[in-house]
Design a protein around this motif. Structure first.
Motif, PDB file in Angstrom:
ATOM      1  N   ALA A 164       0.838  -1.194   0.000  1.00  0.00           N
ATOM      2  CA  ALA A 164       0.000   0.000   0.000  1.00  0.00           C
ATOM      3  C   ALA A 164       0.872   1.243   0.000  1.00  0.00           C
ATOM      4  O   ALA A 164       1.840   1.332   0.759  1.00  0.00           O
ATOM      5  CB  ALA A 164      -0.915   0.010   1.220  1.00  0.00           C
ATOM      6  N   PHE A 165       0.487   2.180  -0.887  1.00  0.00           N
ATOM      7  CA  PHE A 165       1.189   3.459  -0.967  1.00  0.00           C
ATOM      8  C   PHE A 165       0.215   4.633  -0.869  1.00  0.00           C
ATOM      9  O   PHE A 165       0.619   5.784  -0.978  1.00  0.00           O
ATOM     10  CB  PHE A 165       1.984   3.545  -2.276  1.00  0.00           C
ATOM     11  CG  PHE A 165       3.031   2.460  -2.379  1.00  0.00           C
ATOM     12  CD1 PHE A 165       4.247   2.587  -1.733  1.00  0.00           C
ATOM     13  CD2 PHE A 165       2.780   1.306  -3.102  1.00  0.00           C
ATOM     14  CE1 PHE A 165       5.208   1.592  -1.810  1.00  0.00           C
ATOM     15  CE2 PHE A 165       3.725   0.295  -3.193  1.00  0.00           C
ATOM     16  CZ  PHE A 165       4.943   0.438  -2.543  1.00  0.00           C
ATOM     17  N   ASP A 166      -1.077   4.334  -0.694  1.00  0.00           N
ATOM     18  CA  ASP A 166      -2.078   5.379  -0.501  1.00  0.00           C
ATOM     19  C   ASP A 166      -3.207   4.830   0.370  1.00  0.00           C
ATOM     20  O   ASP A 166      -3.238   3.638   0.688  1.00  0.00           O
ATOM     21  CB  ASP A 166      -2.599   5.929  -1.837  1.00  0.00           C
ATOM     22  CG  ASP A 166      -3.292   4.889  -2.698  1.00  0.00           C
ATOM     23  OD1 ASP A 166      -3.943   3.970  -2.161  1.00  0.00           O
ATOM     24  OD2 ASP A 166      -3.201   4.996  -3.936  1.00  0.00           O
ATOM     25  N   GLN A 167      -4.140   5.705   0.745  1.00  0.00           N
ATOM     26  CA  GLN A 167      -5.218   5.316   1.647  1.00  0.00           C
ATOM     27  C   GLN A 167      -6.098   4.213   1.060  1.00  0.00           C
ATOM     28  O   GLN A 167      -6.543   3.323   1.784  1.00  0.00           O
ATOM     29  CB  GLN A 167      -6.065   6.528   2.018  1.00  0.00           C
ATOM     30  CG  GLN A 167      -5.352   7.472   2.954  1.00  0.00           C
ATOM     31  CD  GLN A 167      -6.190   8.659   3.364  1.00  0.00           C
ATOM     32  OE1 GLN A 167      -7.194   8.974   2.743  1.00  0.00           O
ATOM     33  NE2 GLN A 167      -5.765   9.339   4.410  1.00  0.00           N
ATOM     34  N   ASP A 168      -6.370   4.260  -0.243  1.00  0.00           N
ATOM     35  CA  ASP A 168      -7.214   3.231  -0.859  1.00  0.00           C
ATOM     36  C   ASP A 168      -6.563   1.852  -0.769  1.00  0.00           C
ATOM     37  O   ASP A 168      -7.230   0.857  -0.470  1.00  0.00           O
ATOM     38  CB  ASP A 168      -7.510   3.578  -2.322  1.00  0.00           C
ATOM     39  CG  ASP A 168      -8.420   4.786  -2.464  1.00  0.00           C
ATOM     40  OD1 ASP A 168      -9.176   5.086  -1.516  1.00  0.00           O
ATOM     41  OD2 ASP A 168      -8.372   5.432  -3.529  1.00  0.00           O
ATOM     42  N   ASP A 169      -5.249   1.798  -1.014  1.00  0.00           N
ATOM     43  CA  ASP A 169      -4.532   0.527  -0.881  1.00  0.00           C
ATOM     44  C   ASP A 169      -4.540   0.044   0.572  1.00  0.00           C
ATOM     45  O   ASP A 169      -4.672  -1.153   0.836  1.00  0.00           O
ATOM     46  CB  ASP A 169      -3.073   0.663  -1.329  1.00  0.00           C
ATOM     47  CG  ASP A 169      -2.917   0.948  -2.815  1.00  0.00           C
ATOM     48  OD1 ASP A 169      -3.862   0.695  -3.584  1.00  0.00           O
ATOM     49  OD2 ASP A 169      -1.829   1.416  -3.206  1.00  0.00           O
ATOM     50  N   LEU A 170      -4.390   0.982   1.517  1.00  0.00           N
ATOM     51  CA  LEU A 170      -4.358   0.613   2.923  1.00  0.00           C
ATOM     52  C   LEU A 170      -5.688   0.022   3.379  1.00  0.00           C
ATOM     53  O   LEU A 170      -5.718  -0.887   4.210  1.00  0.00           O
ATOM     54  CB  LEU A 170      -3.982   1.809   3.798  1.00  0.00           C
ATOM     55  CG  LEU A 170      -3.797   1.498   5.275  1.00  0.00           C
ATOM     56  CD1 LEU A 170      -2.638   0.502   5.479  1.00  0.00           C
ATOM     57  CD2 LEU A 170      -3.550   2.767   6.069  1.00  0.00           C
ATOM     58  N   SER A 230      -5.952  -3.390   5.373  1.00  0.00           N
ATOM     59  CA  SER A 230      -6.659  -3.395   6.647  1.00  0.00           C
ATOM     60  C   SER A 230      -7.764  -4.457   6.656  1.00  0.00           C
ATOM     61  O   SER A 230      -7.931  -5.178   7.641  1.00  0.00           O
ATOM     62  CB  SER A 230      -7.249  -2.015   6.932  1.00  0.00           C
ATOM     63  OG  SER A 230      -7.959  -2.011   8.157  1.00  0.00           O
ATOM     64  N   ALA A 231      -8.492  -4.564   5.566  1.00  0.00           N
ATOM     65  CA  ALA A 231      -9.569  -5.566   5.478  1.00  0.00           C
ATOM     66  C   ALA A 231      -9.007  -6.982   5.578  1.00  0.00           C
ATOM     67  O   ALA A 231      -9.592  -7.852   6.238  1.00  0.00           O
ATOM     68  CB  ALA A 231     -10.341  -5.391   4.181  1.00  0.00           C
ATOM     69  N   HIS A 232      -7.871  -7.229   4.944  1.00  0.00           N
ATOM     70  CA  HIS A 232      -7.264  -8.562   4.999  1.00  0.00           C
ATOM     71  C   HIS A 232      -6.697  -8.882   6.383  1.00  0.00           C
ATOM     72  O   HIS A 232      -6.589 -10.057   6.748  1.00  0.00           O
ATOM     73  CB  HIS A 232      -6.160  -8.706   3.941  1.00  0.00           C
ATOM     74  CG  HIS A 232      -6.691  -8.953   2.573  1.00  0.00           C
ATOM     75  ND1 HIS A 232      -7.180 -10.173   2.174  1.00  0.00           N
ATOM     76  CD2 HIS A 232      -6.832  -8.135   1.509  1.00  0.00           C
ATOM     77  CE1 HIS A 232      -7.588 -10.099   0.927  1.00  0.00           C
ATOM     78  NE2 HIS A 232      -7.399  -8.864   0.497  1.00  0.00           N
ATOM     79  N   LEU A 233      -6.323  -7.858   7.139  1.00  0.00           N
ATOM     80  CA  LEU A 233      -5.746  -8.076   8.457  1.00  0.00           C
ATOM     81  C   LEU A 233      -6.759  -7.949   9.586  1.00  0.00           C
ATOM     82  O   LEU A 233      -6.429  -8.192  10.751  1.00  0.00           O
ATOM     83  CB  LEU A 233      -4.589  -7.097   8.693  1.00  0.00           C
ATOM     84  CG  LEU A 233      -3.358  -7.308   7.821  1.00  0.00           C
ATOM     85  CD1 LEU A 233      -2.355  -6.179   8.038  1.00  0.00           C
ATOM     86  CD2 LEU A 233      -2.725  -8.663   8.100  1.00  0.00           C
ATOM     87  N   GLN A 234      -7.995  -7.584   9.268  1.00  0.00           N
ATOM     88  CA  GLN A 234      -9.018  -7.433  10.297  1.00  0.00           C
ATOM     89  C   GLN A 234      -9.190  -8.747  11.049  1.00  0.00           C
ATOM     90  O   GLN A 234      -9.255  -9.815  10.444  1.00  0.00           O
ATOM     91  CB  GLN A 234     -10.342  -7.008   9.687  1.00  0.00           C
ATOM     92  CG  GLN A 234     -11.419  -6.755  10.715  1.00  0.00           C
ATOM     93  CD  GLN A 234     -12.695  -6.241  10.079  1.00  0.00           C
ATOM     94  OE1 GLN A 234     -12.749  -5.952   8.898  1.00  0.00           O
ATOM     95  NE2 GLN A 234     -13.729  -6.132  10.878  1.00  0.00           N
ATOM     96  N   ASP A 235      -9.222  -8.658  12.368  1.00  0.00           N
ATOM     97  CA  ASP A 235      -9.373  -9.797  13.279  1.00  0.00           C
ATOM     98  C   ASP A 235      -8.129 -10.668  13.377  1.00  0.00           C
ATOM     99  O   ASP A 235      -8.165 -11.756  13.956  1.00  0.00           O
ATOM    100  CB  ASP A 235     -10.595 -10.654  12.928  1.00  0.00           C
ATOM    101  CG  ASP A 235     -11.898  -9.893  13.095  1.00  0.00           C
ATOM    102  OD1 ASP A 235     -11.950  -8.976  13.942  1.00  0.00           O
ATOM    103  OD2 ASP A 235     -12.869 -10.209  12.382  1.00  0.00           O
ATOM    104  N   ALA A 236      -7.007 -10.215  12.825  1.00  0.00           N
ATOM    105  CA  ALA A 236      -5.748 -10.947  12.999  1.00  0.00           C
ATOM    106  C   ALA A 236      -5.337 -10.883  14.461  1.00  0.00           C
ATOM    107  O   ALA A 236      -5.577  -9.888  15.153  1.00  0.00           O
ATOM    108  CB  ALA A 236      -4.655 -10.346  12.113  1.00  0.00           C
ATOM    109  N   MET A 237      -4.707 -11.946  14.923  1.00  0.00           N
ATOM    110  CA  MET A 237      -4.203 -11.998  16.295  1.00  0.00           C
ATOM    111  C   MET A 237      -2.707 -11.692  16.271  1.00  0.00           C
ATOM    112  O   MET A 237      -1.949 -12.319  15.531  1.00  0.00           O
ATOM    113  CB  MET A 237      -4.467 -13.360  16.921  1.00  0.00           C
ATOM    114  CG  MET A 237      -5.961 -13.689  17.022  1.00  0.00           C
ATOM    115  SD  MET A 237      -6.943 -12.439  17.921  1.00  0.00           S
ATOM    116  CE  MET A 237      -6.268 -12.587  19.566  1.00  0.00           C
TER     117      MET A 237
END
Length: 122
Positions: free
Chosen positions: A5-11, A15-22
């Motif tokens: 990610a290099f901008d907010q849209d990429d982030l 973020s969606a892929h890492l949501q609920d990661a431990m």
């Protein structure tokens, strides 16, 4: 899977892929000499768990709030990652965890990557 990610849209995608990661508190570190913040996590995907590495580049400062001691084996659930632009392209990356814990990374610009290492077997 590998993403950058290099901008907010990429982030938003990362973020969606890492949501609920431990994330173990002991598996996060700020490397000031290389301006890098890194962590490893177990992230859910289609009923499986994947060990994933994440790194943020060009990090000037890392601040924490409500985090257990660094040497603890406490696992936190990652709720999301946001970017707040200050003086473009600089800004602040905020990693939000359950229990009101947060990490704030002051960055020269947004530059983050994640990569799966392997599936985690139960």
């Amino acid at each position: 899977m590998k993403l950058a990610a290099f901008d907010q849209d990429d982030l938003i995608v990362i973020s969606a892929h890492l949501q609920d990661a431990m994330v173990l508190v002991s598996d996060m570190t700020y490397l000031g000499s290389t301006q890098r913040f890194v962590f490893a996590c177990d992230r859910p995907l289609s009923g499986d768990q994947y060990m994933t590495g994440v790194h943020f580049e060009r990090v000037i400062r890392a601040r924490v709030s409500n985090l257990p001691p660094r040497d603890s084996k406490v696992a936190l659930k990652l709720l999301g990652i946001t970017f707040i632009s200050t003086a473009s392209p600089a800004g602040e990356v905020v990693l939000l965890f359950d229990g009101d814990a947060a990490i704030r990374l002051s960055v020269e610009c947004l530059e983050v990557a994640m990569a799966d290492f392997s599936a985690v077997t139960g």
